[in-house]
Design an enzyme around this catalytic site. Structure first.
Site, PDB file in Angstrom:
ATOM      1  N   ASP A 221       0.837  -1.197   0.000  1.00  0.00           N
ATOM      2  CA  ASP A 221       0.000   0.000   0.000  1.00  0.00           C
ATOM      3  C   ASP A 221       0.874   1.250   0.000  1.00  0.00           C
ATOM      4  O   ASP A 221       1.404   1.650   1.029  1.00  0.00           O
ATOM      5  CB  ASP A 221      -0.893  -0.028   1.250  1.00  0.00           C
ATOM      6  CG  ASP A 221      -1.977   1.030   1.215  1.00  0.00           C
ATOM      7  OD1 ASP A 221      -1.901   1.941   0.375  1.00  0.00           O
ATOM      8  OD2 ASP A 221      -2.902   0.939   2.043  1.00  0.00           O
TER       9      ASP A 221
ATOM     10  N   HIS B   9      -7.957   0.120  -9.187  1.00  0.00           N
ATOM     11  CA  HIS B   9      -7.617   1.196  -8.262  1.00  0.00           C
ATOM     12  C   HIS B   9      -6.307   1.889  -8.645  1.00  0.00           C
ATOM     13  O   HIS B   9      -6.213   3.118  -8.628  1.00  0.00           O
ATOM     14  CB  HIS B   9      -7.518   0.628  -6.842  1.00  0.00           C
ATOM     15  CG  HIS B   9      -7.269   1.642  -5.785  1.00  0.00           C
ATOM     16  ND1 HIS B   9      -8.237   2.515  -5.345  1.00  0.00           N
ATOM     17  CD2 HIS B   9      -6.145   1.932  -5.063  1.00  0.00           C
ATOM     18  CE1 HIS B   9      -7.732   3.294  -4.400  1.00  0.00           C
ATOM     19  NE2 HIS B   9      -6.465   2.965  -4.222  1.00  0.00           N
TER      20      HIS B   9
END
Length: 427
Positions: A241, A335
């Site tokens: 992330d 995403h």
């Protein structure tokens, strides 16, 4: 959760190289501070306060994790460009009824004095609880910001930045107003849980009658040194992330993240704006997906963060690559594709989040996700355009829920002898 990467915490070897030594014997400066009470060394300028009294000299130097120290004074506040810390606390306070500019200034003066001492590994100025007595600074950072309502309560409406206008509504929002916004915001991070809690408790006690706690959230990240080498953090979905976070070495980093020294209002020079979102991850639904489906949602390999178009984690994503059927290898609603700066007019933000887990609902559903914190020179050019685009068709949106939100103006770092926000409150 835009696809950008934070500079990682230093390795133990790097920390050891940077540590100060005395007399060439390899004893760290932080280890020597543990003997301050016994030697009578005076620590801190205010009130002649000393460190932990009568602390015995440690037999060995502090480890690299304990000895790492961030500086309170500087061009920017701490807690923005430092590596991710293992533990974090976010809190918002509202000024008490009747408290105004004078009380706010006194509060920020107290908070700044406490933050300076704790970040140096010293005791709190008053009524220290001894919770962190045996530890070093442990990369502690304490960061302060002002919410939209602060300016009306202190009579400083004319000094409220236009960039602090409320965020627009997003279709993915399911916001709990009691856990959103606030007059004052505090971010605490450290690589030791007790050091982080010690700071949180000291800040809460310092608020006294000037401010009351509005909300508080607890977070965590992987502990530095837990992996074979420094790497991009993983979130609770198991994904790397933050692969494309801007880095301080980028030529345009300061322009994207910090208000320029000549910016407006003047008191925000070298400051930044923090968007804070509590994003719940619907893990039961997410974990039912096979890994291949999860990778299609994100647009990257789960194992190593490499784009689906090939290469390694840092390989540029080939958005035009297609498979044998003529389909885009990186789906249009992935995403990682949607959040790319070059697909959002260059919009960029520095993500510095913590994961959270607040137990389980009555049906066993985990209340867990991300305490999303991102930094930018202007949220209307950073967070807002990216979130608007995510709202229009991000594949990840069906697996997350935004449950709390806040936007805070974080002034530049105080000079020696100043407190945070002094240029606003006394200007």
């Amino acid at each position: 959760m835009p696809d950008q990467s934070i500079p990682q915490a230093r390795t133990s070897a790097e920390a050891s190289q940077e540590r100060e030594s005395t007399g060439g014997h390899g004893v760290s400066r932080r280890a020597l501070l543990g003997t301050a009470g016994a030697t009578g060394l005076v620590l801190g300028a205010a009130g002649g306060a000393v460190g932990y009294a009568a602390a015995p000299a440690p037999a060995t130097p502090l480890t690299s994790v304990g000895s790492d120290r961030a500086m309170f004074h500087g061009k920017h506040q701490p807690g923005i460009t430092e590596g991710l810390q293992a533990r974090g606390h976010l809190a918002a306070f509202d000024l008490a009824a009747g408290a105004g500019r004078k009380e706010a200034a006194a509060l920020l003066r107290r908070w700044s004095a406490t933050a300076e001492r704790l970040m140096a590994g010293e005791a709190a100025p008053h009524d220290d609880t001894d919770v962190a007595r045996d530890a070093g600074p442990s990369s502690l950072t304490i960061t302060f910001g002002f919410g939209h309502g602060f300016f009306g309560r202190t009579g400083l409406e004319k000094q409220r930045p236009s960039a602090l206008d409320p965020l627009p509504d997003f279709s993915s929002d399911h916001l709990d107003k009691t856990r959103s916004d606030g007059d004052l915001w505090v971010q605490i991070g450290a690589n030791d849980a007790l050091v982080a809690f010690h700071a949180l408790r000291a800040i809460q006690k310092d608020a006294g009658g000037a401010a009351r706690l509005r909300w508080q959230m607890n977070g965590f990240n992987r502990t530095p040194g837990a992996t074979a080498h420094p790497m991009t953090a993983r979130n609770l979905m198991g994904q790397l992330d933050g692969t494309r976070n801007p880095r301080p070495t980028d030529s345009d980093f300061d322009r994207r993240i910090f208000v320029p020294a000549t910016g407006e209002p003047a008191w925000m020079a070298n400051g930044s704006y923090a968007v804070v979102r509590r994003i719940r991850m619907l893990l039961d639904d997410w974990e039912k997906l096979p890994v291949s489906a999860q990778e299609q949602v994100i647009g990257r390999r789960k194992a190593n963060g490499a784009p689906l178009s090939g290469g390694g984690e840092t390989t540029p994503m080939d958005l035009e690559k297609t498979d044998a059927k003529g389909e885009y290898v990186v789906p249009l609603n992935a995403h990682a594709r949607i959040t790319r700066p070059d697909k959002n007019g260059g919009a960029a933000m520095l993500r510095r989040p913590f994961s959270y887990h607040d137990g389980f609902d009555a049906d066993g559903t985990p209340d867990a996700g991300l305490l999303f914190v991102c930094w930018q020179a202007d949220p209307l050019r950073g967070f807002v355009p990216v979130q608007r685009k995510l709202d229009r068709g991000d594949a990840l949106s069906q697996f997350i829920r935004h449950e709390a939100s806040g936007l805070f103006a974080v002034p530049g770092g105080p000079a020696k002898g100043e407190y945070v926000g002094q240029r606003l409150l006394e200007g």
